[in-house]
Design a protein around this motif. Structure first.
Motif, mmCIF file in Angstrom:
data_model
loop_
_atom_site.group_PDB
_atom_site.id
_atom_site.type_symbol
_atom_site.label_atom_id
_atom_site.label_comp_id
_atom_site.label_asym_id
_atom_site.label_seq_id
_atom_site.Cartn_x
_atom_site.Cartn_y
_atom_site.Cartn_z
ATOM 1 N N GLY A 69 2.233 13.876 -10.176
ATOM 2 C CA GLY A 69 3.120 14.984 -9.824
ATOM 3 C C GLY A 69 4.527 14.557 -9.469
ATOM 4 O O GLY A 69 5.399 15.397 -9.250
ATOM 5 N N ASN A 70 4.771 13.244 -9.427
ATOM 6 C CA ASN A 70 6.093 12.734 -9.069
ATOM 7 C C ASN A 70 6.733 12.084 -10.283
ATOM 8 O O ASN A 70 6.152 11.184 -10.889
ATOM 9 C CB ASN A 70 5.970 11.720 -7.928
ATOM 10 C CG ASN A 70 7.311 11.348 -7.317
ATOM 11 O OD1 ASN A 70 8.224 10.914 -8.007
ATOM 12 N ND2 ASN A 70 7.426 11.526 -6.015
ATOM 13 N N PRO A 71 7.940 12.500 -10.676
ATOM 14 C CA PRO A 71 8.573 11.951 -11.886
ATOM 15 C C PRO A 71 8.903 10.463 -11.785
ATOM 16 O O PRO A 71 9.169 9.832 -12.808
ATOM 17 C CB PRO A 71 9.851 12.789 -12.029
ATOM 18 C CG PRO A 71 10.114 13.339 -10.665
ATOM 19 C CD PRO A 71 8.775 13.525 -10.028
ATOM 20 N N ALA B 167 0.852 -1.194 0.000
ATOM 21 C CA ALA B 167 0.000 0.000 0.000
ATOM 22 C C ALA B 167 0.885 1.239 0.000
ATOM 23 O O ALA B 167 1.629 1.471 0.957
ATOM 24 C CB ALA B 167 -0.934 -0.007 1.204
ATOM 25 N N SER B 168 0.792 2.023 -1.059
ATOM 26 C CA SER B 168 1.672 3.185 -1.200
ATOM 27 C C SER B 168 1.288 3.934 -2.471
ATOM 28 O O SER B 168 0.533 3.418 -3.308
ATOM 29 C CB SER B 168 3.135 2.729 -1.283
ATOM 30 O OG SER B 168 3.986 3.805 -1.646
ATOM 31 N N ARG B 169 1.819 5.144 -2.596
ATOM 32 C CA ARG B 169 1.827 5.753 -3.927
ATOM 33 C C ARG B 169 2.629 4.831 -4.840
ATOM 34 O O ARG B 169 3.630 4.243 -4.416
ATOM 35 C CB ARG B 169 2.468 7.137 -3.890
ATOM 36 C CG ARG B 169 1.657 8.187 -3.157
ATOM 37 C CD ARG B 169 2.407 9.509 -3.100
ATOM 38 N NE ARG B 169 3.636 9.387 -2.337
ATOM 39 C CZ ARG B 169 4.683 10.205 -2.454
ATOM 40 N NH1 ARG B 169 4.677 11.171 -3.359
ATOM 41 N NH2 ARG B 169 5.748 10.052 -1.702
ATOM 42 N N LEU B 170 2.220 4.733 -6.097
ATOM 43 C CA LEU B 170 2.850 3.761 -6.986
ATOM 44 C C LEU B 170 4.094 4.378 -7.635
ATOM 45 O O LEU B 170 4.122 4.734 -8.822
ATOM 46 C CB LEU B 170 1.839 3.275 -8.020
ATOM 47 C CG LEU B 170 0.577 2.623 -7.411
ATOM 48 C CD1 LEU B 170 -0.299 2.015 -8.494
ATOM 49 C CD2 LEU B 170 0.935 1.581 -6.365
ATOM 50 N N LEU B 171 5.131 4.478 -6.813
ATOM 51 C CA LEU B 171 6.428 5.008 -7.241
ATOM 52 C C LEU B 171 7.421 3.867 -7.357
ATOM 53 O O LEU B 171 7.422 2.936 -6.542
ATOM 54 C CB LEU B 171 6.953 6.031 -6.227
ATOM 55 C CG LEU B 171 6.011 7.167 -5.808
ATOM 56 C CD1 LEU B 171 6.723 8.072 -4.808
ATOM 57 C CD2 LEU B 171 5.531 7.957 -7.014
ATOM 58 N N ARG B 172 8.292 3.964 -8.326
ATOM 59 C CA ARG B 172 9.293 2.903 -8.517
ATOM 60 C C ARG B 172 10.178 2.702 -7.283
ATOM 61 O O ARG B 172 10.408 1.565 -6.865
ATOM 62 C CB ARG B 172 10.122 3.203 -9.763
ATOM 63 C CG ARG B 172 9.335 3.076 -11.060
ATOM 64 C CD ARG B 172 10.163 3.483 -12.281
ATOM 65 N NE ARG B 172 9.392 3.287 -13.506
ATOM 66 C CZ ARG B 172 8.510 4.167 -13.987
ATOM 67 N NH1 ARG B 172 8.300 5.315 -13.349
ATOM 68 N NH2 ARG B 172 7.833 3.917 -15.094
#
Length: 413
Positions: free
Chosen positions: A260-262, A226-231
């Motif tokens: 908003g996150n690259p 569970a998280s923002r789906l960031l690499r």
């Protein structure tokens, strides 16, 4: 001596001498998203309001802004792009923030996330009598990344933070000892002006165990990311586990891409992952406590510059064992062999084995589940975090007031 007063919004609270002093004070909570303020700092805002502060939320408008307003908080919109590096746009943003502070004349500004820390503190320093509290919930990918772009940005941010975090009415809060050491060792902040407060606080009544510390036998145990789906959060490491262990366990992802996150994955990438049918995607989950009580293990193989990951605190509160990479922030809430397993970053075989060791051994599972709840109650409750944060806020307010009196009484003014 204390007395009971009725506060704005109909709230009743027992106010001590510190609270009475706050009755005519304004405090601004500044973040780069309304989502962050609502999900992570609502309890702090409520406690500040009950203590008598006028609380003003400042952030870009998003789908959570209305919830803040419905809760009775003043909201001021500030348009900002989290990933923008355009010098002119950023200078104009800094100017707008300064104008906002000059208009509102806050006694305290509490800045969340690195960009808001830099801009809020620079702008706040130009407003007489304003104390600054900088809550850094992890240093982020700029400080954990290793490519040349991150190294260049890290050099720039180090210099900006060194300027931003100085001053007697300027206090910094970090969530783990690794970040505390980094800021002190790099002379970004003085040791007596930095405070360690683990996490942003979780309600122990809302996030509570389901009552069973066992792994189901007749159905596949549920493993959650569970998280923002960031690499850098370890999404693809988790997907790898699902591909290898999907026949034994159900793998679930809760969260959405963060445009908003690259380092976010795209909607198209997410669709492709779901089509592989090795994971279930729940999307954004508002009732996280309910979802966790229906789960059995939380895995966060993050290399990101975490504070203390909120999902791991929530899972511990619900009495779940934890698996994470041995990285700053994660190692605070995951005690290896006690309430979960820490795995060397990028050790995919070790990640698989940790999941197997916990879910295929009932005594180990029960012991770790109980240890998670015990650790949470000792270190990470909402009440403890809010009380510790209020102490820092009051210290900053007192320092700002002293500085302002010294300036106004100086014969050189």
């Amino acid at each position: 001596m204390s007395q009971v007063v009725v506060l704005p919004g109909g709230f009743h609270s027992r106010i001590d001498s510190n609270s009475r002093q706050a009755m005519d004070q304004t405090i601004i909570l500044f973040s780069n998203t309304s989502w962050y303020l609502y999900n992570f700092r609502s309890a702090l805002a409520q406690s500040l309001r009950e203590a008598g502060y006028r609380v003003v939320m400042v952030a870009p408008r998003d789908q959570y802004t209305e919830r803040l307003e419905q809760a009775g908080f003043e909201f001021i919109q500030v348009d900002m792009r989290r990933s923008s590096l355009n010098p002119l746009r950023e200078l104009l943003l800094l100017r707008r923030i300064r104008k906002l502070l000059l208009r509102e004349k806050p006694d305290i500004i509490v800045n969340f996330t690195i960009k808001c820390v830099v801009y809020g503190t620079f702008a706040g320093a130009t407003v007489p009598g304003t104390g600054r509290v900088n809550a850094i919930a992890g240093l982020g990918s700029v400080f954990s990344g290793h490519n040349w772009q991150f190294r260049l940005l890290r050099l720039l941010l180090n210099n900006l933070l060194r300027l931003a975090l100085k001053g007697t009415a300027n206090y910094t809060i970090v969530q783990n000892p690794d970040d505390q050491r980094y800021l002190i060792d790099n002379q970004l902040v003085k040791p007596d002006q930095i405070h360690l407060i683990r996490g942003s606080g979780v309600d122990p009544e809302k996030f509570a165990p389901s009552g069973q510390c066992t792994v189901p036998v007749n159905t596949r145990p549920r493993v959650v990311f569970a998280s923002r789906l960031l690499r850098p959060k370890g999404l693809f490491d988790f997907i790898g586990c699902a591909q290898r262990l999907n026949d034994r366990f159900e793998f679930v992802i809760a969260g959405e891409p963060d445009p908003g996150n690259p380092e976010s994955i795209s909607d198209l990438e997410l669709q492709h992952l779901v089509e592989q049918k090795v994971i279930s995607h729940l999307g954004q989950v508002d009732e996280m406590a309910i979802m966790l009580r229906q789960s059995h293990l939380v895995v966060l193989p993050s290399r990101y510059g975490e504070g203390v990951p909120r999902i791991l605190i929530e899972a511990a509160a619900c009495g779940l064992p934890l698996v994470a990479y041995d990285t700053p922030g994660c190692r605070e809430i995951v005690q290896d062999g006690i309430n979960g397993v820490l795995v060397k970053p990028a050790d995919h075989q070790g990640l698989d084995q940790a999941i197997l060791d916990i879910l295929e051994d009932q005594p180990t599972y029960a012991r770790m589940a109980q240890a998670s709840r015990k650790l949470f109650l000792a270190e990470y409750t909402q009440q403890r975090v809010v009380e510790d944060t209020l102490k820092v806020v009051r210290r900053a307010a007192s320092s700002a007031l002293s500085d302002h009196h010294a300036d106004t009484e100086s014969p050189f003014q």
